[in-house]
Write a protein that holds these residues in place. Structure first.
Motif, PDB file in Angstrom:
ATOM      1  N   GLU A  19       3.861 -11.160  35.028  1.00 24.06           N
ATOM      2  CA  GLU A  19       4.857 -10.361  34.398  1.00 24.06           C
ATOM      3  C   GLU A  19       6.055 -11.369  34.182  1.00 24.06           C
ATOM      4  O   GLU A  19       6.419 -12.227  34.860  1.00 24.06           O
ATOM      5  CB  GLU A  19       4.999  -9.378  35.344  1.00 24.06           C
ATOM      6  CG  GLU A  19       6.237  -8.557  34.820  1.00 24.06           C
ATOM      7  CD  GLU A  19       6.693  -7.265  35.673  1.00 24.06           C
ATOM      8  OE1 GLU A  19       7.819  -7.140  36.080  1.00 24.06           O
ATOM      9  OE2 GLU A  19       5.835  -6.852  36.264  1.00 24.06           O
ATOM     10  N   ARG A  98       9.825   1.348  27.094  1.00 26.98           N
ATOM     11  CA  ARG A  98       9.614   1.864  28.565  1.00 26.98           C
ATOM     12  C   ARG A  98      10.766   3.072  29.012  1.00 26.98           C
ATOM     13  O   ARG A  98      11.755   2.676  28.951  1.00 26.98           O
ATOM     14  CB  ARG A  98       9.844   0.857  29.795  1.00 26.98           C
ATOM     15  CG  ARG A  98       9.438   1.212  30.981  1.00 26.98           C
ATOM     16  CD  ARG A  98       9.125   0.007  31.922  1.00 26.98           C
ATOM     17  NE  ARG A  98       9.172   0.227  33.293  1.00 26.98           N
ATOM     18  CZ  ARG A  98       9.091  -0.631  34.186  1.00 26.98           C
ATOM     19  NH1 ARG A  98       8.649  -1.644  34.023  1.00 26.98           N
ATOM     20  NH2 ARG A  98       8.878  -0.006  35.650  1.00 26.98           N
ATOM     21  N   ASP A 102       8.727   5.866  33.664  1.00 19.87           N
ATOM     22  CA  ASP A 102       7.721   4.823  33.917  1.00 19.87           C
ATOM     23  C   ASP A 102       7.703   4.064  35.124  1.00 19.87           C
ATOM     24  O   ASP A 102       8.626   3.240  35.144  1.00 19.87           O
ATOM     25  CB  ASP A 102       7.352   4.186  32.581  1.00 19.87           C
ATOM     26  CG  ASP A 102       7.209   5.064  31.384  1.00 19.87           C
ATOM     27  OD1 ASP A 102       6.511   6.021  31.615  1.00 19.87           O
ATOM     28  OD2 ASP A 102       7.596   4.663  30.306  1.00 19.87           O
ATOM     29  N   PRO A 103       6.839   4.045  35.853  1.00 19.74           N
ATOM     30  CA  PRO A 103       6.723   3.276  37.249  1.00 19.74           C
ATOM     31  C   PRO A 103       6.701   1.565  36.899  1.00 19.74           C
ATOM     32  O   PRO A 103       6.974   0.798  37.614  1.00 19.74           O
ATOM     33  CB  PRO A 103       5.626   3.635  38.199  1.00 19.74           C
ATOM     34  CG  PRO A 103       4.742   4.554  37.132  1.00 19.74           C
ATOM     35  CD  PRO A 103       5.848   5.319  36.125  1.00 19.74           C
ATOM     36  N   THR A 104       5.570   1.499  35.723  1.00 15.88           N
ATOM     37  CA  THR A 104       5.353   0.150  35.434  1.00 15.88           C
ATOM     38  C   THR A 104       5.250  -0.007  33.833  1.00 15.88           C
ATOM     39  O   THR A 104       5.148   1.099  33.345  1.00 15.88           O
ATOM     40  CB  THR A 104       3.967  -0.310  35.881  1.00 15.88           C
ATOM     41  OG1 THR A 104       2.915   0.604  35.674  1.00 15.88           O
ATOM     42  CG2 THR A 104       3.849  -0.204  37.741  1.00 15.88           C
ATOM     43  N   ASP A 105       5.041  -1.357  33.435  1.00 13.82           N
ATOM     44  CA  ASP A 105       4.875  -1.452  31.921  1.00 13.82           C
ATOM     45  C   ASP A 105       3.568  -0.971  31.598  1.00 13.82           C
ATOM     46  O   ASP A 105       3.508  -0.422  30.603  1.00 13.82           O
ATOM     47  CB  ASP A 105       4.886  -3.089  31.761  1.00 13.82           C
ATOM     48  CG  ASP A 105       6.555  -3.477  31.863  1.00 13.82           C
ATOM     49  OD1 ASP A 105       7.458  -2.868  31.737  1.00 13.82           O
ATOM     50  OD2 ASP A 105       6.621  -4.694  32.473  1.00 13.82           O
ATOM     51  N   HIS A 106       2.639  -1.142  32.608  1.00 14.67           N
ATOM     52  CA  HIS A 106       1.296  -0.738  32.071  1.00 14.67           C
ATOM     53  C   HIS A 106       1.230   0.880  32.061  1.00 14.67           C
ATOM     54  O   HIS A 106       0.783   1.325  31.070  1.00 14.67           O
ATOM     55  CB  HIS A 106       0.416  -1.099  33.418  1.00 14.67           C
ATOM     56  CG  HIS A 106      -1.099  -0.905  33.166  1.00 14.67           C
ATOM     57  ND1 HIS A 106      -1.429   0.507  33.763  1.00 14.67           N
ATOM     58  CD2 HIS A 106      -1.795  -1.469  32.547  1.00 14.67           C
ATOM     59  CE1 HIS A 106      -2.914   0.469  33.532  1.00 14.67           C
ATOM     60  NE2 HIS A 106      -3.205  -0.728  32.668  1.00 14.67           N
ATOM     61  N   SER A 107       1.997   1.632  32.678  1.00 15.98           N
ATOM     62  CA  SER A 107       1.936   3.248  32.540  1.00 15.98           C
ATOM     63  C   SER A 107       2.895   3.203  31.280  1.00 15.98           C
ATOM     64  O   SER A 107       2.372   4.311  30.725  1.00 15.98           O
ATOM     65  CB  SER A 107       2.599   3.795  33.780  1.00 15.98           C
ATOM     66  OG  SER A 107       3.879   3.335  34.134  1.00 15.98           O
ATOM     67  N   SER A 108       3.863   2.660  30.868  1.00 14.81           N
ATOM     68  CA  SER A 108       4.581   2.888  29.537  1.00 14.81           C
ATOM     69  C   SER A 108       3.411   2.747  28.399  1.00 14.81           C
ATOM     70  O   SER A 108       3.352   3.653  27.657  1.00 14.81           O
ATOM     71  CB  SER A 108       5.711   1.972  29.282  1.00 14.81           C
ATOM     72  OG  SER A 108       6.395   1.877  30.201  1.00 14.81           O
ATOM     73  N   HIS A 131      -3.888  -8.233  31.096  1.00  7.11           N
ATOM     74  CA  HIS A 131      -2.467  -8.332  30.643  1.00  7.11           C
ATOM     75  C   HIS A 131      -2.438  -9.539  29.936  1.00  7.11           C
ATOM     76  O   HIS A 131      -2.720 -10.529  30.413  1.00  7.11           O
ATOM     77  CB  HIS A 131      -1.454  -8.063  32.028  1.00  7.11           C
ATOM     78  CG  HIS A 131      -0.037  -8.432  31.707  1.00  7.11           C
ATOM     79  ND1 HIS A 131       0.787  -8.806  32.458  1.00  7.11           N
ATOM     80  CD2 HIS A 131       0.541  -7.986  30.687  1.00  7.11           C
ATOM     81  CE1 HIS A 131       2.074  -9.015  31.950  1.00  7.11           C
ATOM     82  NE2 HIS A 131       2.044  -8.412  30.709  1.00  7.11           N
ATOM     83  N   CYS A 150       5.534  -6.017  26.460  1.00  8.92           N
ATOM     84  CA  CYS A 150       4.199  -6.265  27.507  1.00  8.92           C
ATOM     85  C   CYS A 150       3.129  -5.672  26.875  1.00  8.92           C
ATOM     86  O   CYS A 150       2.784  -4.590  26.837  1.00  8.92           O
ATOM     87  CB  CYS A 150       4.582  -5.780  28.831  1.00  8.92           C
ATOM     88  SG  CYS A 150       6.402  -5.827  29.244  1.00  8.92           S
TER      89      CYS A 150
END
Length: 397
Positions: A19, A98, A102-108, A131, A150
């Protein structure tokens, strides 16, 4: 092509990029989803009576006959035409900024994909693969940071693709493009845009317009897309805009940030494919010539760095007693001890790095200098010509 993509996805799953932290002066982040599917060959479809449960891992998925004989495709969207949107009408991946929730970039990436095209990336039929390298997006020729992007890669694991439901306010259309076509040199092209678009709001309108007239347009490396299947938001306000403007061919052109992300994936499958990509320049011939000459050394060095980065990543991943690795143009047998030595030399390549980021490192600094040098040269030449004309006129009297 399925076998080649399998190697890419395995590599990405085993060695995801780290990241990238946001800089202090730009905390905005965005995430996108690069979604692959395998289009089954009609001759190798699973029988209707067969019960196919979603694969839970890459091994299971790629062992299936319909996958091995299928054609990988990658999902792109064409953003809706919106006034004031920097990425209006661009070809991109599903994604967006984001949210604080959103807890993480992935969840975004997952949330944005569901909102924009109705594809649920948390369903049992989807694998989250890995990633790709984050990148800091800048404008004003690389001086003003906009956000950190991301990219994440996902894989649909069922022969039947869920129907896409487009959010017409944000997405005009969605397109499944055969992965193999992105490697075809015949589809390489360029995309031009107004210089003012590259200067953001940092400079005044007068300066931006003057530069736009003086420099022409910026020209970027691009790829024409040839979709296998497309879905359109027919209820969106810009659905008939090309027809109303008298345009009956509206080609899909991939360029800019999204192409840079795609190039990273392509380079994993076919090292050296990035040679088809070229640095941004201007349509004005003198500006183009000055930039080309001034950046020649940097471009050569960056090409070498990019190649060394690929070699370094390859070396880091060797675990067998003897391995075959392409360290130049020929295959070389390398002992384990030699691999360890080479690995120590390549610690800087331990983490996956964006190939395009390496290639453009320092490039826009030269672009800015070359532009002002060219404009100054034009002014000096113009002044000399006017002075010569005035001198001749005065001497005739």
């Amino acid at each position: 092509m399925s076998k080649a993509l399998e190697a890419v996805l395995r590599d990405l799953a085993a060695f995801p990029a780290p990241e990238l932290a946001s800089p202090e002066d730009c905390k905005r982040r965005a995430a996108v989803a690069a979604v692959f599917r395998i289009q089954p060959n009609p001759s190798h479809l699973p029988p209707p009576s067969a019960t196919t449960s979603p694969a839970s891992d890459l091994d299971t998925f790629f062992s299936q006959p319909w996958v091995q004989h299928g054609d990988p495709e990658l999902l792109f969207i064409k953003r809706a035409s919106r006034t004031g949107d920097r990425w209006t009408s661009h070809v991109a991946f599903p994604g967006g900024k984001r949210d604080p929730t959103d807890p993480t970039d992935h969840s975004s990436a997952i949330r944005e994909c569901l909102e924009e095209v109705g594809l649920n990336l948390t369903s049992p039929g989807v694998l989250s693969v890995g990633h790709l390298p984050d990148r800091l997006i800048k404008t004003s020729w690389g001086t003003v940071p906009l956000l950190t992007l991301c990219p994440f890669v996902f894989l649909l694991t069922t022969p039947q693709t869920p129907e896409l439901q487009l959010q017409g306010e944000e997405v005009a259309s969605a397109h499944w493009v055969p992965w193999r076509l992105l490697f075809d040199p015949r589809l390489r092209t360029t995309e031009s845009c107004d210089v003012a678009d590259r200067l953001a709001k940092k400079r005044g309108t007068l300066v931006r317009k003057t530069l736009s007239l003086a420099l022409g347009q910026m020209e970027f490396s691009a790829v024409r897309l040839w979709p296998g299947r497309s879905v359109f938001a027919t209820f969106a306000r810009d659905y008939l805009m090309p027809v109303e403007a008298g345009i009956f061919e509206s080609p899909l052109v991939l360029w800019g940030v999204t192409l840079a992300v795609v190039e990273d994936l392509m380079e994993m499958q076919e090292p050296g494919i990035v040679e088809l990509w070229d640095w941004p320049t201007f349509t004005a011939w003198d500006v183009k010539a000055v930039i080309r000459a001034w950046s020649s050394g940097l471009r050569t060095r960056n090409r070498k760095r990019a190649k060394e980065a690929v070699k370094g990543v390859m070396v880091e991943r060797m675990v067998e007693e003897k391995v075959v690795v392409d360290m130049s143009d020929s295959l070389v047998l390398v002992e384990k001890e030699e691999v360890e030595v080479l690995a120590k030399r390549s610690q800087t390549f331990r983490e996956r790095e964006s190939t395009i980021n390496i290639l453009v490192d320092g490039y826009y600094d030269i672009v800015r200098k070359a532009v002002w040098a060219t404009l100054a040269g034009r002014f000096v030449l113009g002044t000399a010509v006017v002075g010569g004309v005035v001198y001749r006129v005065l001497n005739r009297r």
